[in-house]
Design a protein around this motif. Structure first.
Motif, PDB file in Angstrom:
ATOM      1  N   SER A   2      55.319  48.314  11.970  1.00 20.48           N
ATOM      2  CA  SER A   2      55.108  49.471  12.826  1.00 20.48           C
ATOM      3  C   SER A   2      55.311  49.069  14.275  1.00 20.48           C
ATOM      4  O   SER A   2      55.430  47.889  14.613  1.00 20.48           O
ATOM      5  CB  SER A   2      53.703  50.052  12.630  1.00 20.48           C
ATOM      6  OG  SER A   2      52.729  49.107  13.035  1.00 20.48           O
ATOM      7  N   ARG A  10      53.875  61.061  18.285  1.00 22.22           N
ATOM      8  CA  ARG A  10      54.933  61.506  17.369  1.00 22.22           C
ATOM      9  C   ARG A  10      56.084  60.503  17.352  1.00 22.22           C
ATOM     10  O   ARG A  10      56.671  60.223  16.298  1.00 22.22           O
ATOM     11  CB  ARG A  10      55.442  62.886  17.780  1.00 22.22           C
ATOM     12  CG  ARG A  10      54.404  63.988  17.599  1.00 22.22           C
ATOM     13  CD  ARG A  10      54.916  65.335  18.068  1.00 22.22           C
ATOM     14  NE  ARG A  10      56.084  65.768  17.324  1.00 22.22           N
ATOM     15  CZ  ARG A  10      56.780  66.853  17.605  1.00 22.22           C
ATOM     16  NH1 ARG A  10      56.419  67.629  18.631  1.00 22.22           N
ATOM     17  NH2 ARG A  10      57.822  67.193  16.881  1.00 22.22           N
ATOM     18  N   GLN A  12      55.762  57.315  17.957  1.00 22.80           N
ATOM     19  CA  GLN A  12      55.271  56.134  17.245  1.00 22.80           C
ATOM     20  C   GLN A  12      55.398  56.306  15.738  1.00 22.80           C
ATOM     21  O   GLN A  12      55.838  55.386  15.030  1.00 22.80           O
ATOM     22  CB  GLN A  12      53.809  55.873  17.622  1.00 22.80           C
ATOM     23  CG  GLN A  12      53.200  54.681  16.904  1.00 22.80           C
ATOM     24  CD  GLN A  12      51.864  54.266  17.485  1.00 22.80           C
ATOM     25  OE1 GLN A  12      51.675  54.310  18.690  1.00 22.80           O
ATOM     26  NE2 GLN A  12      50.943  53.860  16.624  1.00 22.80           N
ATOM     27  N   VAL A  13      55.036  57.477  15.246  1.00 20.53           N
ATOM     28  CA  VAL A  13      55.150  57.744  13.804  1.00 20.53           C
ATOM     29  C   VAL A  13      56.614  57.683  13.360  1.00 20.53           C
ATOM     30  O   VAL A  13      56.948  57.069  12.335  1.00 20.53           O
ATOM     31  CB  VAL A  13      54.545  59.120  13.461  1.00 20.53           C
ATOM     32  CG1 VAL A  13      54.892  59.519  12.027  1.00 20.53           C
ATOM     33  CG2 VAL A  13      53.035  59.097  13.654  1.00 20.53           C
ATOM     34  N   ALA A  14      57.508  58.305  14.154  1.00 24.10           N
ATOM     35  CA  ALA A  14      58.929  58.353  13.784  1.00 24.10           C
ATOM     36  C   ALA A  14      59.548  56.956  13.759  1.00 24.10           C
ATOM     37  O   ALA A  14      60.276  56.605  12.817  1.00 24.10           O
ATOM     38  CB  ALA A  14      59.690  59.248  14.757  1.00 24.10           C
ATOM     39  N   SER A  16      57.962  54.004  13.563  1.00 22.79           N
ATOM     40  CA  SER A  16      57.336  53.168  12.531  1.00 22.79           C
ATOM     41  C   SER A  16      57.922  53.492  11.161  1.00 22.79           C
ATOM     42  O   SER A  16      58.182  52.590  10.351  1.00 22.79           O
ATOM     43  CB  SER A  16      55.820  53.377  12.529  1.00 22.79           C
ATOM     44  OG  SER A  16      55.244  52.919  13.744  1.00 22.79           O
ATOM     45  N   ALA A  17      58.160  54.781  10.913  1.00 24.68           N
ATOM     46  CA  ALA A  17      58.779  55.183   9.639  1.00 24.68           C
ATOM     47  C   ALA A  17      60.205  54.644   9.536  1.00 24.68           C
ATOM     48  O   ALA A  17      60.637  54.205   8.461  1.00 24.68           O
ATOM     49  CB  ALA A  17      58.783  56.707   9.523  1.00 24.68           C
ATOM     50  N   ALA A  18      60.931  54.664  10.666  1.00 21.98           N
ATOM     51  CA  ALA A  18      62.304  54.142  10.666  1.00 21.98           C
ATOM     52  C   ALA A  18      62.318  52.659  10.360  1.00 21.98           C
ATOM     53  O   ALA A  18      63.190  52.169   9.632  1.00 21.98           O
ATOM     54  CB  ALA A  18      62.953  54.415  12.022  1.00 21.98           C
ATOM     55  N   SER A  20      60.128  51.033   8.590  1.00 22.71           N
ATOM     56  CA  SER A  20      59.759  50.836   7.189  1.00 22.71           C
ATOM     57  C   SER A  20      60.920  51.153   6.256  1.00 22.71           C
ATOM     58  O   SER A  20      61.150  50.456   5.256  1.00 22.71           O
ATOM     59  CB  SER A  20      58.552  51.718   6.837  1.00 22.71           C
ATOM     60  OG  SER A  20      57.421  51.353   7.603  1.00 22.71           O
ATOM     61  N   ALA A  21      61.660  52.207   6.582  1.00 23.02           N
ATOM     62  CA  ALA A  21      62.761  52.637   5.711  1.00 23.02           C
ATOM     63  C   ALA A  21      64.057  51.876   5.990  1.00 23.02           C
ATOM     64  O   ALA A  21      64.977  51.896   5.178  1.00 23.02           O
ATOM     65  CB  ALA A  21      63.003  54.130   5.889  1.00 23.02           C
TER      66      ALA A  21
END
Length: 369
Positions: A2, A10, A12-14, A16-18, A20-21
């Motif tokens: 992350s 928002r 940070q969430v986007a 961090s998800a990127a 991870s994926a």
């Protein structure tokens, strides 16, 4: 994995998800100046490089340094008003073809991407369309509308919201403590709110030219309210904008001349036209800021007249606002806000600035009578 992005949950969430994926090959971080795009890009780049490094912690540490000594992090900021075309070609487009010096990733960050001329943006298209698998590009822009649509459409877009006024205020206080502008707490609070989440604009408003422009905008409103001739005020505002435009034109001309001396083909006409465009853009930006400040002053007059002084942006001028609201109809002040906004839209259509300002002064006088 992350990434921590201050004041932008928002984002940070986007991001961090990127991570991870698996990050995309290209991103466009867009939002107001000072909203944290640079810090987010550096943190995101550090995590990308760390993910493909043998020593992740060391790679992350070096990538987070500013300037960074990590050989696989290329950070490009404009020199002057615009990016040098050859620098974009050499440090990003050509360099993207080279394999990483260490680890398995390379990250290229282009700060103020809107400062790339169309020639640079078109040259960058192929790299965005078919980048090597180890390359990740991050474009930062406070004016995404100035980017070619073909550039923006090839990037994952990450929207940065304006920072809360309290966060901007804290940053401004830190700047004052470290030798920034000599202003009081109320002046800092006003600049933070007038800037609407743009830290760089807030700093500009605290500077001597910014305070001067703010005074000219207030002078325009004061003249209208006193039923006096507003021409000296709007002409002073226009003169300040013209001076800023001349400075921007000279700076752009210097960059273009440097490119010509470096061997890039540039005709005298090309240099003159491009420099004049940069000057016009800066002049329009500053004039728009002056009108925006004038509109905010009328907005605050309406608030104070309605008994809502606590929501005024110009909180360091409350005594002056109160003195101007005697016998003022809040509806007239709100109408003035609409008239200023309409003039700002007219300037976007490249109407005569002088005629637009003259017409505004007459329309404002009519609204207040």
């Amino acid at each position: 994995m992350s990434v921590t992005i201050e004041h932008q949950p928002r984002v940070q969430v986007a991001l961090s998800a990127a991570l991870s994926a698996g990050p995309s090959h290209a991103y466009l971080f867009k939002g107001p100046r000072g909203s944290g795009k640079r810090a987010a890009a550096r943190a995101f780049a550090a995590e990308i490089l760390a993910s493909a490094a043998e020593d992740a912690e060391d790679a992350r540490r070096r990538a987070l340094l500013d300037p960074s000594p990590h050989p696989d992090l290329v950070w490009l900021a404009p020199k002057g008003a615009q990016h040098l075309v050859e620098e974009v070609r050499e440090r990003v487009i050509r360099a993207a073809a080279y394999r990483p010096y260490e680890g398995g990733k390379r990250v290229f960050v282009v700060e103020a991407a809107e400062a790339m001329r169309d020639e640079s943006q078109n040259a960058l298209l192929k790299t965005l369309e078919e980048p090597p698998g180890f390359v990740h590009l991050i474009l930062l822009s406070s004016e995404p509308a100035a980017l070619l649509e073909t550039i923006a459409s090839r990037c994952q877009q990450v929207e940065f919201a304006p920072l809360p006024a309290e966060a901007v205020e804290a940053m401004l206080r830190d700047g004052v403590a470290s030798g920034g502008a000599d202003v009081g707490a109320e002046g800092i609070a006003a600049a933070a709110r007038l800037a609407a989440g743009d830290v760089e604009l807030a700093r500009q408003l605290l500077s001597e030219p910014g305070r001067k422009l703010r005074g000219e905008a207030e002078g325009l409103a004061a003249a209208v309210l006193a039923e006096e001739d507003a021409e000296p005020s709007w002409r002073a505002m226009l003169k300040s904008a013209e001076a800023a435009g001349e400075e921007a034109e000279a700076a752009a001309r210097e960059v273009l001349e440097a490119e010509k001396e470096a061997g890039l083909k540039r005709s005298a006409r090309d240099i003159s036209d491009a420099a004049k465009r940069a000057g016009r853009r800066r002049r329009t930006e500053l004039l728009d800021l002056g009108l925006r400040l004038a509109g905010t002053w009328f907005r605050d007059l309406a608030a104070v007249a309605a008994g809502a002084a606590d929501v005024a942006h110009n909180r360091d001028r409350l005594d002056r606002l109160r003195s101007q609201t005697e016998r003022l109809d809040p509806a007239a002040a709100r109408r003035a806000v609409e008239l200023v906004a309409d003039t700002r839209r007219r300037l976007d259509l490249n109407v005569s600035e002088e005629l637009a300002l003259e017409a505004l002064s007459f329309r404002l006088a009519g609204a207040m009578s």
